[in-house]
Design a protein around this motif. Structure first.
Motif, PDB file in Angstrom:
ATOM      1  N   GLY A   1     117.327  75.682  -7.726  1.00 56.66           N
ATOM      2  CA  GLY A   1     116.902  74.519  -7.282  1.00 56.66           C
ATOM      3  C   GLY A   1     116.820  74.154  -5.552  1.00 56.66           C
ATOM      4  N   ARG A   2     117.691  74.748  -5.025  1.00 57.74           N
ATOM      5  CA  ARG A   2     117.775  74.974  -3.647  1.00 57.74           C
ATOM      6  C   ARG A   2     116.385  75.606  -2.816  1.00 57.74           C
ATOM      7  N   LEU A   3     116.141  76.619  -3.576  1.00 59.11           N
ATOM      8  CA  LEU A   3     114.541  77.414  -3.161  1.00 59.11           C
ATOM      9  C   LEU A   3     113.442  76.354  -3.499  1.00 59.11           C
ATOM     10  N   PHE A   4     113.574  75.760  -4.658  1.00 60.65           N
ATOM     11  CA  PHE A   4     112.375  74.494  -4.649  1.00 60.65           C
ATOM     12  C   PHE A   4     112.301  73.699  -3.357  1.00 60.65           C
ATOM     13  N   ASP A   5     113.774  73.292  -3.049  1.00 60.37           N
ATOM     14  CA  ASP A   5     113.976  72.294  -1.781  1.00 60.37           C
ATOM     15  C   ASP A   5     113.520  72.795  -0.723  1.00 60.37           C
ATOM     16  N   ALA A   6     113.549  74.193  -0.575  1.00 58.69           N
ATOM     17  CA  ALA A   6     113.222  74.774   0.771  1.00 58.69           C
ATOM     18  C   ALA A   6     111.636  74.803   0.743  1.00 58.69           C
ATOM     19  N   VAL A   7     111.043  74.987  -0.222  1.00 55.73           N
ATOM     20  CA  VAL A   7     109.538  75.324  -0.178  1.00 55.73           C
ATOM     21  C   VAL A   7     109.148  73.858  -0.092  1.00 55.73           C
ATOM     22  N   ALA A   8     109.638  72.727  -0.620  1.00 55.42           N
ATOM     23  CA  ALA A   8     109.055  71.457  -0.484  1.00 55.42           C
ATOM     24  C   ALA A   8     109.081  71.051   0.956  1.00 55.42           C
ATOM     25  N   ALA A   9     110.232  71.364   1.564  1.00 55.95           N
ATOM     26  CA  ALA A   9     110.453  71.103   2.893  1.00 55.95           C
ATOM     27  C   ALA A   9     109.466  71.705   3.799  1.00 55.95           C
ATOM     28  N   LEU A  10     109.389  72.979   3.731  1.00 49.73           N
ATOM     29  CA  LEU A  10     108.355  73.749   4.335  1.00 49.73           C
ATOM     30  C   LEU A  10     106.828  73.168   4.397  1.00 49.73           C
ATOM     31  N   LEU A  11     106.692  72.707   3.229  1.00 47.94           N
ATOM     32  CA  LEU A  11     105.091  72.036   2.879  1.00 47.94           C
ATOM     33  C   LEU A  11     104.943  70.749   3.419  1.00 47.94           C
TER      34      LEU A  11
ATOM     35  N   VAL B   1     115.871  89.260  -7.357  1.00 50.77           N
ATOM     36  CA  VAL B   1     114.519  88.468  -7.021  1.00 50.77           C
ATOM     37  C   VAL B   1     114.798  88.204  -5.480  1.00 50.77           C
ATOM     38  N   PRO B   2     114.209  88.868  -4.402  1.00 51.18           N
ATOM     39  CA  PRO B   2     113.848  88.427  -3.103  1.00 51.18           C
ATOM     40  C   PRO B   2     113.713  87.470  -2.730  1.00 51.18           C
ATOM     41  N   THR B   3     114.702  86.431  -2.451  1.00 51.18           N
ATOM     42  CA  THR B   3     114.605  85.013  -2.361  1.00 51.18           C
ATOM     43  C   THR B   3     113.710  84.669  -0.888  1.00 51.18           C
ATOM     44  N   GLN B   4     114.107  85.325   0.148  1.00 46.60           N
ATOM     45  CA  GLN B   4     113.827  85.148   1.581  1.00 46.60           C
ATOM     46  C   GLN B   4     112.323  85.672   1.451  1.00 46.60           C
ATOM     47  N   ALA B   5     111.867  86.834   0.711  1.00 48.91           N
ATOM     48  CA  ALA B   5     110.568  87.169   0.713  1.00 48.91           C
ATOM     49  C   ALA B   5     109.744  86.307   0.044  1.00 48.91           C
ATOM     50  N   ILE B   6     110.176  85.363  -0.786  1.00 44.78           N
ATOM     51  CA  ILE B   6     109.403  84.374  -1.348  1.00 44.78           C
ATOM     52  C   ILE B   6     108.976  83.417  -0.403  1.00 44.78           C
ATOM     53  N   VAL B   7     110.071  82.978   0.262  1.00 45.35           N
ATOM     54  CA  VAL B   7     109.719  82.025   1.378  1.00 45.35           C
ATOM     55  C   VAL B   7     109.088  82.470   2.411  1.00 45.35           C
ATOM     56  N   ALA B   8     109.193  83.867   2.793  1.00 46.73           N
ATOM     57  CA  ALA B   8     108.215  84.391   3.993  1.00 46.73           C
ATOM     58  C   ALA B   8     106.760  84.306   3.485  1.00 46.73           C
ATOM     59  N   GLY B   9     106.639  84.567   2.148  1.00 46.80           N
ATOM     60  CA  GLY B   9     105.207  84.540   1.726  1.00 46.80           C
ATOM     61  C   GLY B   9     104.653  82.870   1.922  1.00 46.80           C
ATOM     62  N   VAL B  10     105.612  82.102   1.683  1.00 47.73           N
ATOM     63  CA  VAL B  10     105.063  80.549   1.695  1.00 47.73           C
ATOM     64  C   VAL B  10     104.766  80.303   3.362  1.00 47.73           C
ATOM     65  N   VAL B  11     105.571  80.981   4.203  1.00 43.94           N
ATOM     66  CA  VAL B  11     105.559  80.574   5.667  1.00 43.94           C
ATOM     67  C   VAL B  11     104.148  81.274   6.192  1.00 43.94           C
ATOM     68  N   ASN B  12     103.957  82.422   5.589  1.00 40.52           N
ATOM     69  CA  ASN B  12     102.577  83.208   5.863  1.00 40.52           C
ATOM     70  C   ASN B  12     101.484  82.484   5.400  1.00 40.52           C
ATOM     71  N   ASP B  13     101.429  81.853   4.266  1.00 41.80           N
ATOM     72  CA  ASP B  13     100.098  81.113   3.757  1.00 41.80           C
ATOM     73  C   ASP B  13     100.037  79.927   4.665  1.00 41.80           C
ATOM     74  N   LEU B  14     101.141  79.106   5.060  1.00 39.13           N
ATOM     75  CA  LEU B  14     101.063  78.051   5.990  1.00 39.13           C
ATOM     76  C   LEU B  14     100.564  78.459   7.200  1.00 39.13           C
TER      77      LEU B  14
END
Length: 778
Positions: free
Chosen positions: A608-618, A663-676
């Motif tokens: 749930g907090r991972l969804f929050d993080a991605v939504a905020a980054l986007l 599951v490497p949570t931070q790696a998922i977020v890093a992928g989001v950041v890279n795509d942004l």
């Protein structure tokens, strides 16, 4: 020969006795039928073969709303009956009965209130054996007029004739009334002054107020609703300001299905839900053009769907028909408080929100919000978002072992419910809100007390979440102490898994099941906050076999209210993330929060907090005004992309292999950041994130070597994610989702009971990594 048939199940308040009367008379049988605290009792003069035919026909031809659990047949001392009759109910024996939910206005009654030639034309409390309040007006068992809040209302001569006429659909209709023996409406100003009790005048004045852009409060089956013009942006803005509900979606009441489907796409299964006896709010995709003039952006900001419903009471039908346009229809309460359900509460609490208040003098015993349901767009998987009016409190099914246990479970804290396994039946209360306010805690206690009164029993054990800070856990300790019974603590995510296992009848199978339990928060046995769990179930035991990698849980309850904090926790050390994060904070906040992160000891695995993080980054949500807002916005963003491009992406943010199912949570977020940083469209990144979660499930399932997967937790209210899981993983895997319960924490109480049966039964060997605390009351 005389035989006694005892029928249990949902057999009261559904026209069951008139049905038996008509069937027995058609077979030329003599005897009686009556309600009892433990079901329906039939006595009949016949030979055994004839009685067996009667039993088969009862099962095969029972009213559509009936749910027969069992029929016990026994020969008794001969009784000489002169005819077949319905006799007065006997409140004897232990109460053991499935409770009938409230039933929406049926087509026949709707036609009557719209027909100027009918004596019930315009009558706001028209009901019959097929519709009307049941659970919400029940004071005691069995279900008969004297045990409901209809007791004070005598029937006129015409209603009495209907009540005793076997050919009439109001034959033994306990809620029967008409304008000559009416339930009385009253209209109040916000000041508390009663201005009229004339029904037609009340309808017209209410319409005038709505047309002028103001708000009215109306007493429904389970409590008060707030109504305003859904085509008037100023009216909606005013309602939001008064209710302190800035962005949370508002439900829309349409006068009829023809107007509704001009604004929304409507499939046959969605139509069936809307017009069912439960008549829930159903989430529908809105059309690009809205002929009604509906102000969708104000009603459901940033979302692709609208929560819509049809009038489920005669009063709502009269108002909606007279207004002729869609109405906002939201719970009559102050933000964070339970729904108002007494006239006194409404006049006290809703005077600051509504300009007029419409009450009536039929009391509500059990308050309930409207149920909310959605269907996944491709696979049509039903997802219950809130289980309440029309669906609660009975649960039909399941394969819980030890079904004769008498145990009470008090659930969690958010999306609270309680559940009771009693005399072979399972009850899960309606949604009772978040137990963070005194008012909600009081409502929770009152509903529980009502159940204890209905069934005149106390449990042999009480179950609670392992989080000692929850009100529900503290209440469990209190009740265990008062009753002198054991208290058993059940781990939050195991309860989630046990609930979906029991719903899908998987508890006693030998094959292993991988539970995928993702939510916002749950107390873990290592003292950390869980929420991204993989739990293997086999031979009655639970084992946590994997999870999303921990990250910092910052600033307690502030974190779920501010998705930017989840983004900070997960992206702080990712190269290039500073330029995305810093604009979300003041300089003072940045300096403070980054220091908090360094010193923080509390960790979380929450998806749930991972969804929050991605939504905020986007850039979708830095702060939210309601629980789950960021996740809804992220799902809507991804769904718009998938609608155009399909489930075609092969990109995801996972490494090639997962170590120990982590599951490497931070790696998922890093992928989001890279795509942004690469300038990819936000919708594409949102969709890739969803696909990443699907691939995480697949990777862990491969590592565990399982073929059966069961899903629970609030994250699986996400229809896009549910569809993508089914699209990608079936038929290689068998996927199991909730059927009658919500995947959110409403299912926890039921899961606690299912888990408890595994602890106490001797039929399976229980092996569990997470300790179950079994203690006598303190």
């Amino acid at each position: 020969m005389t035989f006694h048939l005892h029928l249990t199940g949902q057999v009261q308040g559904v026209g069951f006795r008139p049905f038996v009367w008509q069937l027995a008379r058609s077979m030329k049988l003599k005897g009686t039928v009556s309600n009892g605290a433990d079901g329906v009792h039939i006595y009949v003069n016949a030979d055994l073969q004839t009685v067996r035919v009667l039993t088969r026909r009862i099962r095969a031809e029972a009213p559509a709303l009936a749910r027969i659990q069992s029929v016990k047949l026994a020969e008794v001392e001969p009784i000489d009956f002169g005819d077949f009759t319905i006799v007065e109910s006997q409140a004897v024996g232990q109460a053991s009965l499935l409770l009938t939910p409230d039933l929406a206005l049926c087509d026949a009654c709707r036609a009557e209130i719209s027909d100027p030639a009918n004596r019930r034309f315009g009558y706001a409390f028209t009901t019959c054996t097929h519709c009307g309040p049941r659970y919400s007006i029940l004071r005691r068992l069995p279900y008969d007029r004297p045990t409901t809040t209809m007791a004070p209302f005598g029937m006129c001569a015409d209603c009495e004739r209907e009540y005793h006429d076997p050919s009439n659909r109001r034959f033994y209709a306990q809620t029967n009334s008409c304008p000559n023996c009416l339930v009385e409406l009253s209209l109040f100003l916000a000041s508390g002054q009663c201005i009229t009790r004339d029904q037609s005048n009340i309808i017209q004045q209410s319409i005038d107020v709505l047309a002028s852009g103001r708000t009215i409060a109306v007493k429904g089956i389970g409590g008060f609703l707030l109504l305003c013009d859904a085509t008037n942006a100023d009216a909606i803005h005013q309602l939001r300001e008064r209710k302190h509900r800035p962005t949370k979606p508002l439900a829309v009441l349409y006068p009829n299905i023809d107007q509704l489907q001009q604004d929304c796409f409507l499939a046959d299964d969605e139509r069936a839900l809307l017009t069912s006896p439960a008549s829930p709010i159903v989430a529908l995709d809105k059309r690009p053009e809205l002929p009604s003039g509906l102000v969708a952006d104000q009603i459901a900001p940033g979302l692709n769907q609208l929560g819509v419903m049809l009038p489920y009471t005669p009063l709502l039908a009269l108002l909606a028909d007279a207004f002729g346009k869609p109405l906002v229809a939201t719970s009559g309460n102050r933000s964070g408080s339970p729904i108002c359900y007494t006239n006194e509460q409404a006049l006290d609490q809703l005077s600051a929100v509504a300009d007029l208040i419409v009450t009536h003098n039929r009391d509500i015993v059990v308050p309930q919000d409207d149920s909310v349901v959605r269907l996944s767009p491709v696979f049509r998987q039903p997802i219950i978002l809130r289980r309440s009016r029309g669906l609660a409190p009975t649960v039909m099914m399941t394969d819980i072992p030890h079904s004769n246990a008498n145990v009470l479970a008090l659930g969690a804290s958010l999306k609270s419910t309680f559940a009771w396994q009693l005399r072979g039946n399972t009850y899960v209360s309606q949604y009772l809100g978040d137990l963070e306010s005194y008012d909600t805690q009081t409502s929770f206690r009152a509903t529980l007390d009502h159940f204890l009164t209905l069934f005149d029993a106390k449990p042999d054990a009480v179950l609670a979440d392992q989080h000692e800070g929850y009100f529900s856990t503290q209440l469990a300790h209190e009740l265990a102490n008062i009753w002198g019974i054991p208290l058993v603590s059940i781990q939050h995510h195991e309860a989630h898994l046990a609930a979906v296992l029991a719903e899908n009848k998987l508890m006693e199978q030998a094959e292993p099941v991988l539970g995928v339990i993702w939510d916002g928060t749950g107390y873990g046995t290592d003292g950390q906050i869980w929420g991204g769990e993989f739990i293997k179930y086999q031979h009655g035991g639970f084992e946590r076999v994997g999870h999303f990698a921990y990250f910092d849980a910052l600033l307690g309850d502030k974190m779920p209210r501010e998705p930017r904090l989840s983004a900070l926790s997960l992206a702080f050390n990712i190269p290039g993330a500073d330029e995305l994060l810093r604009p979300k904070f003041t300089e003072k906040e940045w300096n403070l929060y980054t220091k908090v992160g360094v010193q923080n000891k509390l960790k979380t695995s929450s998806v749930g907090r991972l969804f929050d993080a991605v939504a905020a980054l986007l850039g979708l949500a830095d702060k939210v005004s309601y629980e789950g807002e960021a996740a809804l916005l992220l799902e809507s963003c991804a769904a718009r992309y998938v609608r155009v491009n399909g489930y075609t992406t092969s990109q995801h943010y996972l490494p090639e292999t997962l170590l120990k199912a982590q599951v490497p949570t931070q790696a998922i977020v890093a992928g989001v950041v890279n795509d942004l940083q690469a300038g990819l469209p936000v919708g594409q990144i949102a969709a890739t994130f969803h696909y990443t979660l699907v691939q995480a499930v697949a990777a862990v399932a491969r590592q565990m070597g399982v073929q059966q997967l069961a899903f629970s937790g609030g994250v699986f209210q996400n229809a896009l994610l549910v569809d993508w899981l089914r699209y990608e993983l079936e038929p290689a895997y068998q996927l199991h989702f909730h059927q009658q319960l919500s995947p959110n924490d409403e299912c926890i109480s039921f899961g606690q009971i299912a888990q408890y049966t595994l602890i106490t039964t001797n039929t399976v060997h229980v092996k569990t990594e997470t300790a179950h605390v079994l203690s006598h009351s303190r």
